[in-house]
Design a protein around this motif. Structure first.
Motif, short mmCIF file in Angstrom:
data_model
loop_
_atom_site.label_atom_id
_atom_site.label_comp_id
_atom_site.label_asym_id
_atom_site.label_seq_id
_atom_site.Cartn_x
_atom_site.Cartn_y
_atom_site.Cartn_z
N ASP A 56 0.83 -1.21 0.00
CA ASP A 56 0.00 0.00 0.00
C ASP A 56 0.86 1.26 0.00
OD1 ASP A 56 -2.47 -1.27 -0.05
OD2 ASP A 56 -2.65 -1.35 2.13
N GLY A 60 1.08 4.10 -2.78
CA GLY A 60 0.78 5.46 -2.37
C GLY A 60 1.84 6.44 -2.82
N ASN A 63 1.65 6.92 -6.52
CA ASN A 63 0.45 7.68 -6.91
C ASN A 63 0.45 9.11 -6.39
OD1 ASN A 63 -0.64 5.47 -8.31
ND2 ASN A 63 -1.61 4.66 -6.46
N LEU A 65 0.76 10.33 -3.16
CA LEU A 65 0.15 10.69 -1.88
C LEU A 65 1.07 11.66 -1.13
CD1 LEU A 65 -1.35 7.48 -0.23
CD2 LEU A 65 -2.56 9.36 -1.31
N ILE A 70 1.12 9.55 3.66
CA ILE A 70 2.03 8.41 3.75
C ILE A 70 2.34 8.10 5.21
CG2 ILE A 70 4.39 7.61 3.29
CD1 ILE A 70 2.62 7.41 0.85
N LEU A 73 -0.40 6.27 6.71
CA LEU A 73 -0.58 4.96 6.11
C LEU A 73 0.39 3.91 6.66
CD1 LEU A 73 -1.91 3.16 3.94
CD2 LEU A 73 -0.36 4.19 2.25
N SER A 128 -6.73 6.45 4.97
CA SER A 128 -5.31 6.25 5.26
C SER A 128 -5.00 5.36 6.45
CB SER A 128 -4.59 7.59 5.44
OG SER A 128 -4.37 8.18 4.20
N GLU A 154 -6.48 3.52 -0.62
CA GLU A 154 -5.02 3.52 -0.52
C GLU A 154 -4.51 2.56 0.55
OE1 GLU A 154 -6.62 6.20 2.50
OE2 GLU A 154 -6.97 6.04 0.33
#
Length: 420
Positions: A56, A60, A63, A65, A70, A73, A128, A154
């Motif tokens: 993930d 992230g 993409n 993030l 982050i 996450l 997240s 995400e």
């Protein structure tokens, strides 16, 4: 609405309602044993959870993030340990269900009990943070509520791995089937369906960015308990202890800037500004904090950008701090009540009258005197964990813990009384 998504959500809702009815019959000991078994499974499946999270996080970053997203996450061993400890902490808390909130007798011999009961089925929508999966599940189940979890796309792999471990532990302990369900699809149509399932779901708790929460609140037919943004303030009074104020401001901004209880605006009394503010600014700049100041503050600190009107109402979730010099406590309170989000605000002062005025007049869920706003957290408040920080006034305000996940009913006992 895609019929397949609608059918899946209908099934999830129906199962949750059935599970919620079974949960009402569980004893405190049965729920505690289930929570401990769930904690054990999180530990047993630690490596699987970590590997799912790594995928993930990788996606992230690819993409685009933000660094704050982050940070929220990432699941390292320390955060997995915290999830496990959170389950044990919640198991150790008193069971709120069945507790008499009030009892009284009537002249006709009737005895009335206002008694805490589960809400029923709770839908949780969040972004997240995969640790929310464990915290929310544990709190809801301890309060005998079934829960439907819909995390952000995400964090889908992480959430699935955590939910799988939790359900495995719950099954071993004999918890009702489907007491905890994770929405298994990324499609946003699932959220649209969930927030309108008032036949099955009793309350929706959205936790994430302002856009998510507004979208849920504006489109839901299920009651919503909102966790709006954290535009938090610290007011440094003329009678503040300088060193105490430095420590509090630095902690509230720098310890973990990407969370909702981090400070976003610093208000400084004009009497203390010439001496205190330059030294505070120097410390913050060393921590890579970007300062955005009003015209008065820019007379005392260097390397500061002009603050705009938008800055006063922005949740940065980053190493950015807006700074404003105020004439006194009344202007500070007016600024907070106008621009703040009602989350967490603090005063640093040794003056008891100023402390009292600030505590009474600031209209926020958590008001601090000589302490960092970073303490607005269920675990820090002794709740074990929290499902969110409510900025509403009804039905809960501040950290939403076990007691806030209950409602009540009236139980009346008599001996043959009839109304005439």
């Amino acid at each position: 609405m895609d019929s397949t998504i609608a059918e899946k959500m209908e099934t999830i809702g129906r199962r949750a309602r059935k599970a919620s009815q079974a949960l009402m019959g569980l004893s405190e000991e049965e729920k505690n044993q289930a929570l401990k078994a769930m904690a054990d499974e999180l530990d047993n499946q630690r490596e699987k959870i970590r590997k799912a999270n790594e995928l993930d996080v990788k996606d992230g970053r690819e993409n685009g993030l933000s660094s704050a997203m982050i940070d929220r996450l990432i699941l390292n061993d320390e955060r997995i340990d915290a999830m496990i400890q959170g389950l044990h902490d919640i198991a150790a808390l008193p069971d709120p269900i069945g507790k008499d909130l009030r009892t009284w007798d009537k002249e006709n011999g009737l005895k009335l009990h206002k008694r805490a009961v589960p809400i029923g089925v709770i839908g949780m929508i969040y972004e997240s943070r995969p640790n929310v999966t464990a915290d929310a599940a544990a709190l809801c189940l301890k309060a005998s509520n079934a829960i439907i979890l819909r995390g952000g796309s995400e964090a889908l792999r992480s959430n699935q791995a955590i939910a799988e471990a939790l359900n495995k532990g719950a099954k071993k302990a004999g918890l009702p089937e489907h007491a905890l369900q994770l929405v298994p699809v990324r499609d946003r149509k699932a959220v649209q369906e969930l927030i309108r399932m008032d036949r099955y779901v009793d309350v929706i708790i959205p936790r994430g960015g302002q856009g998510l929460i507004r979208a849920v609140a504006e489109n839901a037919t299920v009651p919503v308990l909102k966790h709006y943004e954290g535009i938090c303030h610290i007011y440094v009074d003329a009678d503040a202890d300088h060193e105490k104020a430095w420590r509090i401001v630095e902690n509230a901004k720098c310890q973990r800037p990407g969370v909702c209880n981090a400070v976003e605006t610093l208000l400084v009394n004009k009497a203390i500004a010439p001496e205190w503010l330059p030294e505070m600014a120097e410390q913050l700049l060393k921590q890579k904090v970007e300062l955005r100041g009003d015209e008065a503050s820019r007379d005392y600190i260097k390397d500061v950008k002009p603050a705009t009107e938008e800055d006063w109402s922005t949740e940065y979730l980053d190493l950015i701090l807006s700074v404003k010099i105020v004439d006194g406590i009344k202007e500070a309170v007016e600024h907070i009540n106008h621009y703040g989000s009602g989350h967490s605000d603090a005063i640093v002062s040794e003056n008891s009258e100023q402390q009292d005025y600030f505590s009474r007049m600031v209209d926020s869920a958590a008001v601090y005197v000589n302490a960092s706003t970073r303490f607005t957290d269920g675990a820090e408040f002794g709740m074990g964990a929290e499902i969110g920080i409510s900025t509403d006034r009804l039905h809960a305000r501040g950290p939403v813990g076990l007691e806030e996940l209950t409602t009540y009913k009236y139980v009346i006992t008599g001996n043959g009384q009839i109304r005439e």
